[in-house]
Design a protein around this motif. Structure first.
Motif, PDB file in Angstrom:
ATOM      1  N   SER A 104       8.974   0.703  -4.807  1.00 40.81           N
ATOM      2  CA  SER A 104       8.616   1.845  -3.953  1.00 40.81           C
ATOM      3  C   SER A 104       7.705   2.823  -4.688  1.00 40.81           C
ATOM      4  CB  SER A 104       9.867   2.554  -3.437  1.00 40.81           C
ATOM      5  OG  SER A 104      10.599   3.138  -4.479  1.00 40.81           O
ATOM      6  N   THR A 105       7.914   2.976  -5.979  1.00 37.93           N
ATOM      7  CA  THR A 105       7.052   3.848  -6.785  1.00 37.93           C
ATOM      8  C   THR A 105       5.634   3.297  -6.853  1.00 37.93           C
ATOM      9  OG1 THR A 105       8.942   4.608  -8.072  1.00 37.93           O
ATOM     10  CG2 THR A 105       6.764   4.907  -9.062  1.00 37.93           C
ATOM     11  N   CYS A 106       5.513   2.009  -7.050  1.00 34.64           N
ATOM     12  CA  CYS A 106       4.176   1.391  -7.071  1.00 34.64           C
ATOM     13  C   CYS A 106       3.478   1.580  -5.724  1.00 34.64           C
ATOM     14  CB  CYS A 106       4.277  -0.099  -7.399  1.00 34.64           C
ATOM     15  SG  CYS A 106       4.642  -0.473  -9.121  1.00 34.64           S
ATOM     16  N   TRP A 107       4.222   1.420  -4.649  1.00 35.69           N
ATOM     17  CA  TRP A 107       3.668   1.564  -3.300  1.00 35.69           C
ATOM     18  C   TRP A 107       3.115   2.977  -3.098  1.00 35.69           C
ATOM     19  CZ3 TRP A 107       2.008  -1.045   0.750  1.00 35.69           C
ATOM     20  CH2 TRP A 107       1.895  -0.407   1.977  1.00 35.69           C
ATOM     21  N   VAL A 108       3.876   3.963  -3.479  1.00 35.18           N
ATOM     22  CA  VAL A 108       3.458   5.357  -3.298  1.00 35.18           C
ATOM     23  C   VAL A 108       2.323   5.714  -4.249  1.00 35.18           C
ATOM     24  CG1 VAL A 108       4.213   7.762  -3.551  1.00 35.18           C
ATOM     25  CG2 VAL A 108       5.681   6.098  -2.400  1.00 35.18           C
ATOM     26  N   TYR A 157      -0.056   3.806  -5.640  1.00 33.89           N
ATOM     27  CA  TYR A 157      -1.371   3.202  -5.506  1.00 33.89           C
ATOM     28  C   TYR A 157      -1.469   2.353  -4.255  1.00 33.89           C
ATOM     29  CZ  TYR A 157      -5.714   0.838  -6.579  1.00 33.89           C
ATOM     30  OH  TYR A 157      -6.998   0.380  -6.526  1.00 33.89           O
ATOM     31  N   THR A 158      -2.269   2.795  -3.330  1.00 32.37           N
ATOM     32  CA  THR A 158      -2.490   2.011  -2.114  1.00 32.37           C
ATOM     33  C   THR A 158      -3.959   1.635  -1.957  1.00 32.37           C
ATOM     34  OG1 THR A 158      -2.691   4.040  -0.820  1.00 32.37           O
ATOM     35  CG2 THR A 158      -0.522   2.987  -0.876  1.00 32.37           C
ATOM     36  N   GLY A 159      -4.752   1.879  -2.972  1.00 28.78           N
ATOM     37  CA  GLY A 159      -6.175   1.574  -2.897  1.00 28.78           C
ATOM     38  C   GLY A 159      -6.468   0.091  -2.834  1.00 28.78           C
ATOM     39  N   TRP A 160      -5.612  -0.697  -3.389  1.00 26.56           N
ATOM     40  CA  TRP A 160      -5.768  -2.145  -3.352  1.00 26.56           C
ATOM     41  C   TRP A 160      -4.568  -2.684  -2.621  1.00 26.56           C
ATOM     42  CZ3 TRP A 160      -2.483  -5.815  -5.754  1.00 26.56           C
ATOM     43  CH2 TRP A 160      -2.923  -7.114  -5.660  1.00 26.56           C
ATOM     44  N   SER A 161      -4.790  -3.357  -1.526  1.00 27.29           N
ATOM     45  CA  SER A 161      -3.652  -3.802  -0.727  1.00 27.29           C
ATOM     46  C   SER A 161      -3.767  -5.267  -0.369  1.00 27.29           C
ATOM     47  CB  SER A 161      -3.547  -2.970   0.545  1.00 27.29           C
ATOM     48  OG  SER A 161      -3.191  -1.658   0.230  1.00 27.29           O
ATOM     49  N   ASP A 162      -2.988  -6.057  -1.053  1.00 25.67           N
ATOM     50  CA  ASP A 162      -2.774  -7.439  -0.657  1.00 25.67           C
ATOM     51  C   ASP A 162      -1.502  -7.380   0.184  1.00 25.67           C
ATOM     52  OD1 ASP A 162      -1.931 -10.048  -0.384  1.00 25.67           O
ATOM     53  OD2 ASP A 162      -2.365 -10.607  -2.458  1.00 25.67           O
ATOM     54  N   LEU A 163      -1.665  -7.200   1.492  1.00 21.92           N
ATOM     55  CA  LEU A 163      -0.508  -6.964   2.349  1.00 21.92           C
ATOM     56  C   LEU A 163       0.513  -8.088   2.287  1.00 21.92           C
ATOM     57  CD1 LEU A 163      -2.013  -5.200   5.471  1.00 21.92           C
ATOM     58  CD2 LEU A 163      -0.721  -4.223   3.580  1.00 21.92           C
ATOM     59  N   GLN A 164       0.080  -9.313   2.099  1.00 25.76           N
ATOM     60  CA  GLN A 164       1.038 -10.416   2.001  1.00 25.76           C
ATOM     61  C   GLN A 164       1.924 -10.257   0.768  1.00 25.76           C
ATOM     62  OE1 GLN A 164       1.621 -12.381   4.547  1.00 25.76           O
ATOM     63  NE2 GLN A 164      -0.006 -11.210   5.516  1.00 25.76           N
ATOM     64  N   TRP A 170       2.711  -7.352  -0.734  1.00 24.17           N
ATOM     65  CA  TRP A 170       3.619  -6.249  -0.470  1.00 24.17           C
ATOM     66  C   TRP A 170       4.739  -6.679   0.476  1.00 24.17           C
ATOM     67  CZ3 TRP A 170       3.681  -2.194  -3.497  1.00 24.17           C
ATOM     68  CH2 TRP A 170       2.508  -1.768  -4.123  1.00 24.17           C
ATOM     69  N   LYS A 171       4.385  -7.397   1.535  1.00 25.24           N
ATOM     70  CA  LYS A 171       5.397  -7.860   2.490  1.00 25.24           C
ATOM     71  C   LYS A 171       6.420  -8.753   1.806  1.00 25.24           C
ATOM     72  CE  LYS A 171       2.637  -7.733   6.711  1.00 25.24           C
ATOM     73  NZ  LYS A 171       2.038  -8.553   7.772  1.00 25.24           N
ATOM     74  N   LYS A 172       5.947  -9.663   0.993  1.00 33.00           N
ATOM     75  CA  LYS A 172       6.849 -10.562   0.278  1.00 33.00           C
ATOM     76  C   LYS A 172       7.798  -9.761  -0.611  1.00 33.00           C
ATOM     77  CE  LYS A 172       6.140 -12.746  -3.604  1.00 33.00           C
ATOM     78  NZ  LYS A 172       5.471 -13.317  -4.676  1.00 33.00           N
ATOM     79  N   LEU A 173       7.260  -8.821  -1.368  1.00 36.31           N
ATOM     80  CA  LEU A 173       8.080  -8.026  -2.283  1.00 36.31           C
ATOM     81  C   LEU A 173       9.082  -7.145  -1.535  1.00 36.31           C
ATOM     82  CD1 LEU A 173       5.283  -7.081  -4.840  1.00 36.31           C
ATOM     83  CD2 LEU A 173       7.170  -8.700  -5.212  1.00 36.31           C
TER      84      LEU A 173
END
Length: 95
Positions: free
Chosen positions: A55-59, A61-68, A70-73
């Motif tokens: 959750s800390t990583c998500w908040v 840095y969102t400049g690079w988003s491999d949504l798959q 993030w979804k998996k994690l």
């Protein structure tokens, strides 16, 4: 000592490995390297550290988003997701 509503009581369960990974994530904070490092080390993290660091990583840095990725994690079956991903007062407010 009274519980601090800023931190989950599960935070006390972190390991030496968790703390080492946290230091490395902090060095990479604000870059895509943080989530890549997290993903590489995630399997050995405690459940609390997994959710909190993700959750800390998500908040952070969102400049690079491999949504798959993030979804998996975020779809991990690890326990204590709600107790670790948000601060206790956030959980109380939301629910």
């Amino acid at each position: 000592m009274l519980p601090n509503p800023q931190y989950s009581p599960l935070a006390r369960q972190t390991t030496k490995y968790d703390r080492k990974v946290a230091e490395e994530i902090i060095e990479r904070e604000g870059t895509r390297e943080a989530i890549l490092y997290f993903e590489k080390k995630a399997s050995k993290l405690s459940d609390y550290a997994y959710w909190f660091y993700l959750s800390t990583c998500w908040v952070s840095y969102t400049g690079w988003s491999d949504l798959q990725k993030w979804k998996k994690l975020f779809n991990s079956k690890r326990p204590d997701r709600m107790k670790a991903i948000m601060k206790p007062f956030e959980v109380d407010f939301l629910f």
